[in-house]
Motif scaffolding. Sequence first.
Motif, mmCIF file in Angstrom:
data_model
loop_
_atom_site.group_PDB
_atom_site.id
_atom_site.type_symbol
_atom_site.label_atom_id
_atom_site.label_comp_id
_atom_site.label_asym_id
_atom_site.label_seq_id
_atom_site.Cartn_x
_atom_site.Cartn_y
_atom_site.Cartn_z
ATOM 1 N N MET A 24 0.834 -1.195 0.000
ATOM 2 C CA MET A 24 0.000 0.000 0.000
ATOM 3 C C MET A 24 0.872 1.249 0.000
ATOM 4 N N THR A 25 0.517 2.227 -0.860
ATOM 5 C CA THR A 25 1.251 3.486 -0.911
ATOM 6 C C THR A 25 1.134 4.208 0.415
ATOM 7 N N GLN A 26 2.268 4.694 0.929
ATOM 8 C CA GLN A 26 2.274 5.378 2.214
ATOM 9 C C GLN A 26 2.243 6.893 2.037
ATOM 10 N N HIS A 27 1.562 7.563 2.949
ATOM 11 C CA HIS A 27 1.435 9.020 2.903
ATOM 12 C C HIS A 27 1.722 9.621 4.276
ATOM 13 N N THR A 28 2.668 9.048 4.963
ATOM 14 C CA THR A 28 3.006 9.496 6.311
ATOM 15 C C THR A 28 3.368 10.979 6.324
ATOM 16 N N GLY A 29 2.686 11.710 7.206
ATOM 17 C CA GLY A 29 2.984 13.129 7.384
ATOM 18 C C GLY A 29 2.313 14.051 6.393
ATOM 19 N N ARG A 30 1.622 13.508 5.389
ATOM 20 C CA ARG A 30 0.951 14.365 4.414
ATOM 21 C C ARG A 30 -0.426 14.786 4.916
ATOM 22 N N ILE A 31 -0.822 15.976 4.546
ATOM 23 C CA ILE A 31 -2.089 16.559 4.980
ATOM 24 C C ILE A 31 -3.115 16.322 3.876
ATOM 25 N N ALA A 32 -4.199 15.616 4.223
ATOM 26 C CA ALA A 32 -5.198 15.230 3.223
ATOM 27 C C ALA A 32 -6.573 15.763 3.602
ATOM 28 N N LEU A 33 -7.175 16.527 2.703
ATOM 29 C CA LEU A 33 -8.529 17.037 2.915
ATOM 30 C C LEU A 33 -9.492 16.286 2.010
ATOM 31 N N ILE A 34 -10.565 15.779 2.593
ATOM 32 C CA ILE A 34 -11.553 14.994 1.852
ATOM 33 C C ILE A 34 -12.919 15.620 2.034
ATOM 34 N N THR A 35 -13.597 15.933 0.926
ATOM 35 C CA THR A 35 -14.983 16.398 1.003
ATOM 36 C C THR A 35 -15.908 15.194 0.854
ATOM 37 N N GLY A 36 -17.122 15.346 1.353
ATOM 38 C CA GLY A 36 -18.053 14.219 1.301
ATOM 39 C C GLY A 36 -17.581 13.045 2.127
ATOM 40 N N ALA A 37 -16.866 13.346 3.217
ATOM 41 C CA ALA A 37 -16.213 12.295 4.000
ATOM 42 C C ALA A 37 -17.136 11.592 4.984
ATOM 43 N N SER A 38 -18.378 12.012 5.079
ATOM 44 C CA SER A 38 -19.259 11.414 6.082
ATOM 45 C C SER A 38 -19.791 10.051 5.682
ATOM 46 N N ARG A 39 -19.709 9.715 4.370
ATOM 47 C CA ARG A 39 -20.206 8.401 3.948
ATOM 48 C C ARG A 39 -19.651 8.052 2.572
ATOM 49 N N GLY A 40 -19.906 6.824 2.156
ATOM 50 C CA GLY A 40 -19.604 6.401 0.799
ATOM 51 C C GLY A 40 -18.135 6.465 0.435
ATOM 52 N N ILE A 41 -17.873 6.902 -0.791
ATOM 53 C CA ILE A 41 -16.511 6.936 -1.315
ATOM 54 C C ILE A 41 -15.644 7.898 -0.510
ATOM 55 N N GLY A 42 -16.198 9.049 -0.140
ATOM 56 C CA GLY A 42 -15.426 10.009 0.645
ATOM 57 C C GLY A 42 -14.975 9.436 1.973
ATOM 58 N N LYS A 43 -15.862 8.728 2.657
ATOM 59 C CA LYS A 43 -15.509 8.110 3.930
ATOM 60 C C LYS A 43 -14.434 7.047 3.743
ATOM 61 N N ALA A 44 -14.585 6.217 2.715
ATOM 62 C CA ALA A 44 -13.594 5.168 2.458
ATOM 63 C C ALA A 44 -12.225 5.773 2.175
ATOM 64 N N CYS A 45 -12.195 6.871 1.419
ATOM 65 C CA CYS A 45 -10.924 7.534 1.106
ATOM 66 C C CYS A 45 -10.300 8.135 2.361
ATOM 67 N N ALA A 46 -11.123 8.743 3.201
ATOM 68 C CA ALA A 46 -10.604 9.339 4.432
ATOM 69 C C ALA A 46 -9.975 8.273 5.323
ATOM 70 N N LEU A 47 -10.666 7.166 5.484
ATOM 71 C CA LEU A 47 -10.148 6.082 6.322
ATOM 72 C C LEU A 47 -8.890 5.472 5.695
ATOM 73 N N GLY A 48 -8.904 5.285 4.390
ATOM 74 C CA GLY A 48 -7.750 4.710 3.711
ATOM 75 C C GLY A 48 -6.525 5.591 3.796
ATOM 76 N N LEU A 49 -6.696 6.896 3.624
ATOM 77 C CA LEU A 49 -5.566 7.823 3.724
ATOM 78 C C LEU A 49 -5.035 7.883 5.148
ATOM 79 N N ALA A 50 -5.944 7.834 6.134
ATOM 80 C CA ALA A 50 -5.502 7.829 7.537
ATOM 81 C C ALA A 50 -4.672 6.582 7.824
ATOM 82 N N LYS A 51 -5.117 5.436 7.337
ATOM 83 C CA LYS A 51 -4.362 4.192 7.547
ATOM 84 C C LYS A 51 -3.003 4.233 6.855
ATOM 85 N N ALA A 52 -2.913 5.033 5.774
ATOM 86 C CA ALA A 52 -1.649 5.161 5.044
ATOM 87 C C ALA A 52 -0.739 6.216 5.670
ATOM 88 N N GLY A 53 -1.173 6.813 6.792
ATOM 89 C CA GLY A 53 -0.314 7.728 7.530
ATOM 90 C C GLY A 53 -0.607 9.200 7.371
#
Length: 247
Positions: free
Chosen positions: A1-30
């Motif tokens: 999995m690509t790592q993004h440790t220390g990077r700042i990621a802003l996600i819109t539509g993060a409360s559900r669906g694709i946005g939520k999955a992306c937010a969780l995935g980016l958090a797991k990637a650091g």
Amino acid sequence: MTQHTGRIALITGASRGIGKACALGLAKAGAQVIACGRSKAALEELDDEIFAATGQHATLIPFDITDGDAMDRLSSVLFERFGRVDILVHAAAISGTLSPVTHHEPKDFEKIVSVNLSATWRLLRAMEPLLRQSAAGRAIFLTTGATVTTGRAFWGPYGATKAAMETLVRAWADEIEITPIRAAMVSPGAMRTRMRAAAYPGEEPESVPHPNEIVPLILTLADADRVPPLETIHFPDWRAQNADIVA
């Protein structure tokens, strides 16, 4: 999995669906996640999941993406707190009621334009200065398939606003070509989301991919060491070619 440790990621539509999955995935990637959405309760649920998975909390920004003044204030607050944004994932969108073009009420049509198009412009305007502070800013926009953006019965306002959004993003990408910022667009295809369920109420949810499956693609496009293609990436095609890394 690509790592993004220390990077700042802003996600819109993060409360559900694709946005939520992306937010969780980016958090797991650091990444340090800034999660935006209308529902404070849903964002708090997302934060609970992020904390359980990473031991770190997200920054939660509950607001309506059509509030342009709030968007501008958000830009200022994020600059003061983080100084930059490295990754932007714009997943917020609405399809509206599926009906003939001439049957839409003006207020409903204007709502679709406001969420899908005008808010994208306000987002670009507010986030570009923050992305410019990144050594490798990546902006990823969720769109839809060409059968919709080129004109499909009952999908008129949604398709028109997504087509206009794509034109807007491509123009912006051309304008910032001399910067380290790169843009990408993704068409998810059929996916297990609330929007999909509303459009296809008789469809068996398990017959279409879960939003988690798109996360590896988003992580790849957000990679600071790669230059993403500007042409729209169709997730079903990418998934077929990268079956070994899809969650």
